[in-house]
Design a protein around this motif. Structure first.
Motif, short mmCIF file in Angstrom:
data_model
loop_
_atom_site.label_atom_id
_atom_site.label_comp_id
_atom_site.label_asym_id
_atom_site.label_seq_id
_atom_site.Cartn_x
_atom_site.Cartn_y
_atom_site.Cartn_z
N HIS A 41 0.83 -1.21 0.00
CA HIS A 41 0.00 0.00 0.00
C HIS A 41 0.87 1.26 0.00
CE1 HIS A 41 -3.84 -2.01 0.22
NE2 HIS A 41 -3.47 -2.70 1.28
N ALA A 42 1.92 1.22 -0.81
CA ALA A 42 2.86 2.34 -0.95
C ALA A 42 3.54 2.66 0.38
CB ALA A 42 2.16 3.58 -1.51
N GLY A 43 3.76 1.62 1.19
CA GLY A 43 4.44 1.80 2.46
C GLY A 43 5.94 1.69 2.32
N ALA A 44 6.64 1.92 3.42
CA ALA A 44 8.10 1.89 3.43
C ALA A 44 8.62 0.46 3.55
CB ALA A 44 8.63 2.73 4.58
N GLY A 45 9.77 0.19 2.95
CA GLY A 45 10.51 -1.04 3.20
C GLY A 45 9.82 -2.31 2.77
N GLN A 46 10.08 -3.38 3.55
CA GLN A 46 9.62 -4.71 3.19
C GLN A 46 8.94 -5.40 4.37
OE1 GLN A 46 13.17 -6.76 1.84
NE2 GLN A 46 12.73 -6.24 -0.30
#
Length: 405
Positions: A41-46
């Motif tokens: 959802h277009a979030g940071a990292g993994q």
């Protein structure tokens, strides 16, 4: 989902479940089976991710139970769902939860419902991975949606006190409750009830079953439940078929099934449970067969000439009902008009010349007879019968109902 469709799906799912061994419902949350995802959802990292239970396992609008680990400096971006509700569960560590642009840091074990139409996100600002669950229920069976806001929430301002609904799975808040007549008293807490949610999600429960104890048997009537074992080991019995469960197992019970839980001799069993109704607005009022009548009903059939039909219907509303509602023990009534000939043919209905029916119900036959002897009846009955060519009636004992008022 219509009530009929929901009940039909529940019935079909239960038929399928008859041939399914209970042990096949137990899904272990195994990190070795996770797959890696980036920019969720277009979030940071993994994060690493898997689905434990999906939409096809149950007959209600349950959508999924997801599990995963969110790496350090990673998260799920700020996004909307307009047709589903979720609940994020933080099993380890601490993370920053965002609801509608307001962020607070919560420590595990924490739960945050993401209600219908609320934007939400989670971000792990630490360097260590955290373990996460996500339960979801949809408005329409099998349907989901999302709208990403392209916001990682990394570096968001932190509110020291959350301004959104949240809870914690704290054992010291559990209260002793006897959940079944044949079970032990167990520590239990309803963390969230149906008012929190707008879908058919009706509860979030936290419970402990202490060593060598049992919850006793419960019938899941009009609801389904999804379980996650937070800690411990024990046994689940569904329709008298038993199988073992342990930490990080997920499983479910279907509507109409009899379910019980017990802990092993050496371990306490801790569980998180969510409940989903067949329909929150019109859930089946299922009850056990009655030993004696709960009321009486009288069915009166009438032959009403076509030219009197409008007057007969007006009479019911303006004379008959006002006369009955003041009577002792009166419960209710219905005015029924026969289908047209074309409609009757399509359902292969039995032919009849009686084209109207009035159904009335009283708590007892004694009170119905008081109504017949009343002054109001002396006005109402001639008003009704005078518009008809013929009439007849039958009396019944009410041995069950499904009143959705």
């Amino acid at each position: 989902m219509t009530r009929f469709t929901a009940i039909l799906l529940l019935t079909l799912s239960c038929i399928v479940a008859i041939g399914q061994p209970v042990k096949d419902r137990i899904v272990h949350n195994d990190p070795a089976k996770y797959r890696n995802l980036t920019a969720v959802h277009a979030g940071a990292g993994q994060m690493a991710f898997t689905q434990l239970i999906g939409r096809n396992e149950l007959g209600t609008n349950f959508l999924y139970l997801h599990s995963g680990t969110i790496n350090g400096k990673s998260g799920i971006g700020h996004h909307f769902h307009h047709t589903i509700e979720e609940m994020y569960v933080l099993l380890t560590g601490e993370a920053e939860f965002t609801i509608n642009g307001r962020t607070s840091k919560l420590k595990a074990p924490a739960i945050v419902p993401c209600k219908l139409g609320d934007a939400h996100a989670i971000y792990n600002s630490s360097k260590e991975p955290v373990r996460w669950l996500n339960f979801a229920v949809s408005e329409t069976r099998g349907h989901s949606d999302n709208f990403d806001l392209m916001d990682t929430r990394a570096g968001a301002a932190i509110d020291p006190v959350p301004v959104f609904v949240s809870g914690r799975l704290e054992q010291d808040k559990l209260k002793p409750v006897k959940t079944s007549g044949d079970g032990n008293i167990i520590p239990y807490r309803r963390v969230f009830g149906p008012d929190i949610f707008r879908t058919d999600w009706i509860h979030v429960d936290h419970l402990l079953i202490t060593r060598d104890s049992s919850s006793g048997s419960r019938n899941l009537e009009g609801i389904e439940e999804v379980f996650y074992v937070i800690n411990g080991a024990g046994t689940v019995s569904i329709n008298n078929e038993q199988t073992s469960i342990k930490t990080d197992d997920a499983f479910y019970g279907k509507s109409g099934e009899k379910l019980s839980l017990s802990a092993d001799n050496n371990e306490t069993l801790e569980l998180l449970v969510i409940g989903i109704s067949v329909s929150k607005e019109k859930s089946p009022n299922i009850s056990k067969p009655l030993l004696k009548p709960k009321a009486m009903a009288l069915q009166m059939d009438f032959i009403v000439p076509k030219e009197n039909a409008a007057a007969f219907e007006k009479m019911y509303h303006s004379i008959y009902v006002p006369a009955m509602i003041v009577q002792q023990g009166y419960l209710g009534s219905k005015l029924l008009r026969l289908f047209s000939d074309d409609q009757a043919k399509t359902i292969q209905a039995e032919p009849t010349t009686y084209n109207y029916q009035i159904q009335i119900s009283f708590d007892t036959e004694e009170n119905r007879r008081k109504w017949v002897a009343s002054e109001q009846h002396k006005i109402a009955w001639p008003a009704a019968s005078g518009l008809t060519k013929d009439f007849k009636w039958r009396g019944y004992d009410v041995m069950g109902d499904d009143d959705q008022k």
